[in-house]
Scaffold this motif. Structure first.
Motif, PDB file in Angstrom:
ATOM      1  N   THR A  37       0.874  -1.172   0.000  1.00  0.00           N
ATOM      2  CA  THR A  37       0.000   0.000   0.000  1.00  0.00           C
ATOM      3  C   THR A  37       0.912   1.224   0.000  1.00  0.00           C
ATOM      4  N   GLU A  80      -3.495  -1.312   8.391  1.00  0.00           N
ATOM      5  CA  GLU A  80      -3.587   0.124   8.143  1.00  0.00           C
ATOM      6  C   GLU A  80      -3.265   0.731   9.504  1.00  0.00           C
ATOM      7  N   SER A  81      -2.310   1.669   9.533  1.00  0.00           N
ATOM      8  CA  SER A  81      -1.748   2.037  10.834  1.00  0.00           C
ATOM      9  C   SER A  81      -1.820   3.526  11.176  1.00  0.00           C
ATOM     10  N   HIS A  82      -2.386   4.339  10.267  1.00  0.00           N
ATOM     11  CA  HIS A  82      -2.299   5.782  10.535  1.00  0.00           C
ATOM     12  C   HIS A  82      -3.631   6.339  11.029  1.00  0.00           C
ATOM     13  N   ARG A  85      -5.682   8.890   8.925  1.00  0.00           N
ATOM     14  CA  ARG A  85      -6.390   8.301   7.776  1.00  0.00           C
ATOM     15  C   ARG A  85      -7.633   7.560   8.241  1.00  0.00           C
ATOM     16  N   ILE A  92     -11.385   0.757   5.267  1.00  0.00           N
ATOM     17  CA  ILE A  92     -10.211  -0.044   4.901  1.00  0.00           C
ATOM     18  C   ILE A  92      -9.491  -0.556   6.160  1.00  0.00           C
ATOM     19  N   PHE A  93      -9.604   0.193   7.259  1.00  0.00           N
ATOM     20  CA  PHE A  93      -8.979  -0.244   8.515  1.00  0.00           C
ATOM     21  C   PHE A  93      -9.627  -1.527   9.028  1.00  0.00           C
ATOM     22  N   THR A  96      -8.764  -4.524   6.479  1.00  0.00           N
ATOM     23  CA  THR A  96      -7.406  -5.071   6.643  1.00  0.00           C
ATOM     24  C   THR A  96      -7.184  -5.600   8.062  1.00  0.00           C
ATOM     25  N   ASN A  97      -7.436  -4.747   9.044  1.00  0.00           N
ATOM     26  CA  ASN A  97      -7.022  -5.086  10.407  1.00  0.00           C
ATOM     27  C   ASN A  97      -7.920  -6.162  11.039  1.00  0.00           C
ATOM     28  N   TYR A 147      -8.932   3.514  14.272  1.00  0.00           N
ATOM     29  CA  TYR A 147      -7.742   2.644  14.168  1.00  0.00           C
ATOM     30  C   TYR A 147      -7.625   1.743  15.401  1.00  0.00           C
TER      31      TYR A 147
END
Ligand SMILES: NC(=O)c1ccc[n+]([C@@H]2O[C@H](COP(=O)([O-])OP(=O)(O)OC[C@H]3O[C@@H](n4cnc5c(N)ncnc54)[C@H](O)[C@@H]3O)[C@@H](O)[C@H]2O)c1
Length: 335
Positions: A37, A80-82, A85, A92-93, A96-97, A147
């Motif tokens: 990504t 996704e780590s930010h 965002r 998307i978090f 993915t997570n 997040y």
């Protein structure tokens, strides 16, 4: 442990971990699965031996199944780590997570693979600025951001898979990492690269928010220790007892940076804080220290920060192409 699957191994901590394992246990074969990504960079793995790189997503069930059948251990960094965002693009978090972790867990059970899950202290929420409380392994989960909520969900899933399916898993919740290869959207690298570009260092809100910093190499040695000697089903908090407010970090940078900035003046601009921002994180790493004998090596934050500044100053080719886009995204957020 002979064959290790590292998810997210082209990101900041993942690539540092791959380098760590390659240096400390060169007999281990590693497969890195990374979707590349915006946060992943294949160049982060340049020169590392014993690594097979697979470009793909942890949400691809067929791919994950085939890779899991070839390994005995997985360390799961991909995420996704930010935080910023996550506020504007939360979906998307969770894909993915949460869903990505689900797919990995199912495949790990199928092939009886040892699983280590990388998580964050942000699952515990925050404490008041004047508090002396430190999170421990038994602190309650109180995530404040999308997040952190997605990471909290994935932690709960890992524990449920241990209990229900007998998965051989451990979890580590780590505090804020700093060091080489961190994406320039994050606080410390953004501050350094702004100053190197002649832009003001951006300080969120009043600058008094406290973070608990750990050098990424210490995070890697802690994960390595857990893989060797951690007890299945256990969670370990990983931190270096280094709580500092953001304004103080910026003050240190103002002292360190001039030798790299020539005539450019270093300036600081206060920008609006992120929505729902946490005030203070602090964690107690007693358990990993007492039970596993792990110790942080980088205990002098100022020295670690100076080395990090030097790394970004010497690796301009690694970050300068992304800088305009990163600053454009922040400008759209008024930050
Ligand atoms: N950076 C920190 O301070 C910190 C602190 C505590 C915990 N963590 C956790 O550590 C882990 C790694 O964080 P980081 O800072 O290195 O993040 P990062 O954003 O630098 O790297 C994430 C990596 O995951 C990859 N990735 C994203 N989605 C993917 C997908 N669907 N399939 C495969 N790969 C995918 C990206 O390409 C990237 O290489 C994360 O789980 C994060 O929650 C980070």
């Amino acid at each position: 442990m002979h064959t290790l699957l590292v998810t997210g191994g082209a990101g900041f901590i993942g690539s540092n971990f791959v380098r760590y394992v390659s240096a400390h246990a060169p007999h281990i074969r590693m497969i890195v699965l990374d979707a590349l990504t915006y946060a992943g960079n294949i160049a982060n793995l340049d020169g590392v031996k014993n690594v097979e790189f697979v470009h793909g997503s942890i949400t691809d069930e067929k791919l994950v199944d085939s890779l899991m059948s070839r390994v005995d251990t997985v360390v799961h960094f991909a995420a996704e780590s930010h935080n910023d965002r996550a506020i504007t693009q939360p979906r998307i978090f969770f894909e993915t997570n949460v869903m990505g972790t689900l797919i990995l867990l199912q495949a790990a059970v199928k092939y009886d693979v040892r699983f280590h899950h990388i998580s964050t202290d942000e699952v515990f929420g925050d404490t008041a600025l004047d508090s002396t409380e430190k999170f421990t392994e038994s602190s309650s989960y109180k995530p404040s951001s999308p997040y952190a909520a997605s990471k909290a969900a994935s932690d709960h899933m890992v524990r449920a898979w241990v209990r229900t399916y007998g998965l051989r898993a451990t979890i580590s919740n780590c505090s804020n990492n700093y060091g080489p290869f961190q994406h320039i959207e994050k606080f410390i690298p953004r501050a350094i690269t702004n100053a190197l570009c002649g832009l003001p260092i951006k300080l969120y809100g009043d600058g008094l928010a406290v973070r608990d910093w750990i050098h990424v190499e210490d995070q890697c040695s802690a994960i390595w220790e857990i893989l060797q000697n951690g007890h299945i089903g256990q969670t370990y908090l990983v931190g270096a007892n280094c709580t500092i407010n953001n304004a103080h970090v910026v003050n240190m940078l103002e002292e360190i940076l001039p030798q790299y900035c020539g005539e450019q003046k270093i300036t600081v601009e206060h920008v609006r804080d992120r929505l729902g921002a946490d005030r203070r994180y602090a964690l107690d790493p007693h358990k990993i220290v007492e039970e596993l004998g792990w110790k942080a090596k980088h205990t002098d934050f100022r020295k670690g920060l100076s080395q990090t500044v030097e790394w970004y100053a010497n690796h301009q080719d690694w970050w300068e192409a992304y800088k305009p886009d990163v600053e454009r995204s922040y400008a759209n957020l008024g930050q």
